[in-house]
Write an enzyme that holds these catalytic residues in place. Structure first.
Site, PDB file in Angstrom:
ATOM      1  N   ARG A  52     -65.888  12.277  26.234  1.00 57.18           N
ATOM      2  CA  ARG A  52     -64.949  12.524  25.133  1.00 57.18           C
ATOM      3  C   ARG A  52     -64.312  13.872  25.410  1.00 57.18           C
ATOM      4  NH1 ARG A  52     -66.861  16.887  24.434  1.00 57.18           N
ATOM      5  NH2 ARG A  52     -65.526  17.081  22.632  1.00 57.18           N
ATOM      6  N   GLY A  53     -63.312  14.223  24.559  1.00 59.74           N
ATOM      7  CA  GLY A  53     -62.538  15.433  24.829  1.00 59.74           C
ATOM      8  C   GLY A  53     -61.296  15.029  25.606  1.00 59.74           C
ATOM      9  N   ALA A  54     -60.124  15.502  25.143  1.00 58.21           N
ATOM     10  CA  ALA A  54     -58.866  14.962  25.661  1.00 58.21           C
ATOM     11  C   ALA A  54     -58.728  15.012  27.193  1.00 58.21           C
ATOM     12  CB  ALA A  54     -57.693  15.670  24.979  1.00 58.21           C
ATOM     13  N   GLN A 202     -70.292  17.349  17.714  1.00 62.27           N
ATOM     14  CA  GLN A 202     -69.947  17.882  19.041  1.00 62.27           C
ATOM     15  C   GLN A 202     -70.260  19.376  19.148  1.00 62.27           C
ATOM     16  OE1 GLN A 202     -67.990  15.863  17.236  1.00 62.27           O
ATOM     17  NE2 GLN A 202     -66.725  14.541  18.484  1.00 62.27           N
ATOM     18  N   ASP A 243     -56.081  17.580  20.952  1.00 64.25           N
ATOM     19  CA  ASP A 243     -55.934  16.228  21.514  1.00 64.25           C
ATOM     20  C   ASP A 243     -54.487  15.835  21.709  1.00 64.25           C
ATOM     21  OD1 ASP A 243     -58.641  16.271  19.993  1.00 64.25           O
ATOM     22  OD2 ASP A 243     -58.748  14.695  21.506  1.00 64.25           O
ATOM     23  N   LYS A 254     -59.920  17.843  16.405  1.00 63.87           N
ATOM     24  CA  LYS A 254     -61.076  17.269  15.694  1.00 63.87           C
ATOM     25  C   LYS A 254     -61.013  17.532  14.184  1.00 63.87           C
ATOM     26  CE  LYS A 254     -63.611  15.217  16.948  1.00 63.87           C
ATOM     27  NZ  LYS A 254     -63.440  13.749  16.750  1.00 63.87           N
TER      28      LYS A 254
END
Ligand code: MRU
Length: 351
Positions: A52-54, A202, A243, A254
Site C-alpha cells: 500500500r502507499g501510492a 498504518q 495519493d 489518508k
C-alpha cells in the site's frame, strides 16, 4: 537490477522470476515476504493491502504487468494480447484513489505499444526492464524530495506525520518519512510523532516500526491526541504524503489528514506534503473530483478477530480525505518546494 534505497527496509524485491513484497497486513507482529507471479495475484495484493502507499502501489502494478507478460510468453500473439489487456484491466480496478497506479499502468502501456509486433519474449523483457526502472527512479525521486524537504526542518524539530509515507509506501526511503530520514542523515536531531491512523493503523503498525528500525525517536499517539499536542507546543511541523494532488494543489491523503491540516493552521504549524510529480493528476481540476475509496465496514467495526461495534450499526469507511490547497504550506517535490501551491505553481512544475 534496481538500486537499494539505503534505508533498512526493502519493501519489494525481484527474486527468481517473481516479485517479493513485505506483507504489510501483518507487520509488526510478523515480518515476511509474499511472492507474486501474475497480474491477477498482484491486483489482489494491492487490493488487500499487502502492499500500500501510492508510489509502492505504482511500482507493484508495473511489476504486475511485466509478470503477466512473462507468464504469457509462450502464448499465441492473440492470446498474449487479450491476456495482457485483461491484466491491465484487473490491475486498474484494484484501488481507485492513488493516481500512481494509473500513472504506472499508462507508462507500461506505452512500452508495450512501442514494442509493436515484437516477439512476446522481447515485449516481456522490455516491460520488466521498465518496471525495474520505475522502482529505481522512485528511490532517486524520494532522495531528491528528501534533500529539498530536509532544509525545511529545524534541528530538534518534532514532526507529526499521519499514516505511513515511508520506505514501506514506496520503493524505498519514503516521501514524508524520506524527508525525515534525509534531515536525520544531514545531522539534524528530529523526533517523530506518529498518528496511529485508524482504522487500518498504518501509523501504529508501519510508521512506528520503520522509525524504530532506524533508531529515529518516535512517539505514537492516537489520532484524537494531535490537537492536544499542538495546543501544548509539542509539534513544530507536519509532513505527510499524498495519493493524488489535483491541478489546483488540493491534496488527497489518508483519512484524517484534513483534520490534521485544519489543526495545524489553527496553531500556526507548517503543514507540508511530500509529493512526487507522479502523484499529481493534472486532469483533475480540484480535490472534489478525486475518487475516494470506500473500504469494508469490518475495518471500522473492529480489528482482525476483535469486534467492538454492535452488529447492525451503519458504518462509513472512506479511506482518504481531501485537504484544500489553502491549508498546505508547501508541496515538497523532486523539483523543489512549492510554497502555497495553486493552479499556476502546480502547472509550472511540468514546464
Ligand atoms: O491506504 P494506504 O495505506 O495505501 O494509504 C496510504 C497513504 O495515504 C499515504 O500517505 C500515501 O499513499 C502517500 S505514500 C508515500
Amino acid at each position: 537490477m534496481p538500486t537499494q534505497s539505503s534505508s533498512n527496509v526493502t519493501t519489494m524485491r525481484w527474486s527468481n522470476g517473481a516479485l517479493e513484497m513485505i506483507d504489510q497486513r501483518v507487520l509488526p507482529a510478523r515480518f515476511e515476504y509474499l511472492a507474486y507471479d501474475s497480474a491477477a495475484a498482484m491486483a489482489e495484493g494491492i487490493r488487500s493491502m499487502v502492499v500500500r502507499g501510492a508510489p509502492a502501489i505504482g511500482c507493484a502494478a508495473a511489476y504486475g504487468v511485466a509478470l503477466e507478460a512473462l507468464r504469457l510468453e509462450k502464448s499465441s500473439p492473440e492470446a498474449f494480447r487479450s491476456g495482457m489487456e485483461k491484466g491491465f484491466e484487473i490491475l486498474a480496478g484494484s484501488r481507485p484513489t492513488a493516481i500512481n497506479l494509473f500513472w504506472a499502468l499508462a507508462r507500461m502501456r506505452r512500452i508495450w505499444d512501442a514494442a509493436g509486433n515484437a516477439a512476446n519474449a522481447v515485449v516481456s523483457a522490455r516491460l520488466l526492464e521498465e518496471a525495474h526502472e520505475i522502482l529505481a527512479e522512485d528511490i532517486r525521486i524520494n532522495r531528491a524530495m528528501g534533500a529539498a524537504g530536509a532544509a525545511l526542518l529545524a534541528d530538534g524539530a518534532r514532526v507529526l506525520t499521519h499514516c505511513n509515507a515511508g520506505a514501506l509506501a514506496t520503493a524505498g526511503w519514503g516521501t514524508a518519512l524520506g524527508v525525515i530520514r534525509s534531515a536525520v542523515e544531514a545531522g539534524k536531531k528530529i523526533s517523530v510523532i506518529a498518528d496511529e491512523t485508524r482504522p487500518f493503523l498504518q501509523g501504529a503498525r508501519l510508521t512506528a516500526w520503520e522509525m524504530v528500525q532506524e533508531n529515529i525517536p518516535v512517539t505514537l499517539i492516537t489520532d484524537n491526541m494531535a490537537g492536544h499536542l499542538m495546543a501544548h507546543g509539542e509539534v513544530n511541523a507536519v509532513v505527510v504524503g499524498t495519493d493524488r494532488v489535483a491541478a489546483n494543489g488540493d491534496v488527497a491523503n489518508k483519512i484524517g489528514t484534513y483534520m490534521v491540516a485544519v489543526l495545524a493552521r489553527r496553531h500556526n504549524i507548517p503543514f507540508y506534503v511530500a509529493c512526487p510529480l507522479s502523484t499529481i493528476d493534472r486532469n483533475i481540476a480540484s480535490g472534489a473530483d478525486i475518487p475516494i475509496e470506500e473500504r469494508a465496514a469490518e475495518e471500522v467495526m473492529g480489528f482482525r478477530e476483535t469486534q467492538w461495534a454492535a452488529q447492525g450499526v451503519n458504518i462509513r469507511n472512506p479511506a482518504f480525505d481531501v485537504t484544500p490547497a489553502e491549508l498546505v504550506t508547501g508541496l515538497i517535490t523532486e523539483k523543489g518546494v512549492v510554497l502555497a501551491p495553486d493552479r499556476e505553481k502546480v502547472a509550472a512544475l511540468f514546464d
